[in-house]
Enzyme design. Sequence first.
Site, PDB file in Angstrom:
ATOM      1  N   GLU A  53     -42.593  35.037 -63.369  1.00  0.00           N
ATOM      2  CA  GLU A  53     -42.771  33.683 -62.836  1.00  0.00           C
ATOM      3  C   GLU A  53     -41.798  32.666 -63.420  1.00  0.00           C
ATOM      4  OE1 GLU A  53     -46.360  30.496 -61.874  1.00  0.00           O
ATOM      5  OE2 GLU A  53     -46.787  32.357 -62.937  1.00  0.00           O
ATOM      6  N   LYS A  98     -49.704  32.633 -57.507  1.00  0.00           N
ATOM      7  CA  LYS A  98     -51.162  32.686 -57.429  1.00  0.00           C
ATOM      8  C   LYS A  98     -51.515  33.690 -56.347  1.00  0.00           C
ATOM      9  CE  LYS A  98     -53.139  30.448 -60.562  1.00  0.00           C
ATOM     10  NZ  LYS A  98     -53.896  31.267 -61.512  1.00  0.00           N
TER      11      LYS A  98
END
Length: 445
Positions: free
Chosen positions: A247, A264
Amino acid sequence: MSRLRRRSLPYHDDISTYIGWLGNASSICILDSGKPQSERGRYSIISAEPERVITLKPSSYGTFEESLLAAERDIALAMGRLESDDSLPFCGGAIGYLSYDYGEAIHLGRPPSSPLPLARVGVFGWAIVVDHHTVQTHLVLQPDCSSHIAHRMFAGLFDDSAPLAPFHLKGDFSSQLGPEQYRAAFAKVQSYIQAGDCYQINLARDFQASYSGSPLSAYLRLRSVAAAPFSAYWDFGPAQLLSFSPERLLSIDSERRLQTQPIKGTAPRHTDPKADQDAAQALKQSAKNRAENIMIVDLLRNDLGRSCTPGSVYTEKLLELQSFRTVHHLVSTVNGQMREDVGPIRALFNCFPGGSITGAPKRRAMEIIAELEPARRSLYCGSVFYISAGGTVDSSITIRSFVCQDGTIRGWAGGGIVADSNVDEELREIDEKIGALLSRLRDAE
């Protein structure tokens, strides 16, 4: 005319070869794209022996604003003499970390959990830059580079280092937030959500065990199962960070454009192609995971807005499916144009810690995390970043990460909890994120 010194090196898709040349150099730092295991990421950057180390200790400066101004000043002064080369992502400059504890100190006034600095920045005068797209490797030295190992390599002396001490666990992993304690914390999160305190909380479990041997050996072992485009290894003396993050927190390009890419939504990979495709499609269609992602996109649009010109923030990609070695993820991309009065350090702080690992609203989410998680996060859910001499920036969120310190290795994994989350599914997701890594660390060398 640039005074940078450059030399081409043989290309290796596995950076272990380059790591072997570093020998016993101090403060070895590896920003690792994860090749050849990872399908994503372009560059790997390797350095050691920084010219200067800057630690951010707010108590030394007074207020947090004074601390931030001092950090910006010190980093700018240390980098002021560096030469730039726009053809390379990094040609010397600052590499640093921000700990999650630093975010807690800023937002909650919470004291640190360990003697590690809340933030640390090394200014490096050289780097090995591996370009996996063009299949080229460059060694670049700043004019005033003082690194002994860098000068040896530039002269064509590539010494193989002594074998690393094998990594061994002395016992199995334990957690301060076991399954039953997690269930109780999950129920408390749900009560806060129902009361309207928050919309989403990212609740994490810790895992720790005693070990012997080399943390770098452990890092190289984990690469085979956890390769990711924002992986990092950094030995800063009293502790070592081993991160396998997929990420991005924030990047800044040469045109001062900001980008953040929150993750997410998670589903496990499968060896059977049909099962793997079905898992990916189910993730894309999951109402719960889509809602989690969109909540965090809204939060991060607001965070970027603190650094960007009005009206410039926009969502480039929403809910894009990206696949990694062990999991599928839903990833969104948010962009904006950085204001002229904002510098790169300020932009990083304005969106730190990343909303995808706190929840929403951010401050209240962090208060609930501090209440419910018995183990402090340390460097987990912080960030590793670089600022090149040319002004470009990239940074990770240190998920899928471990810290080795005082003979103990600590790792964490978590997930976002919303109103319709299921506790058994959340426990299973945590295992999907970290289970393969814990198993690999248990393997005997």
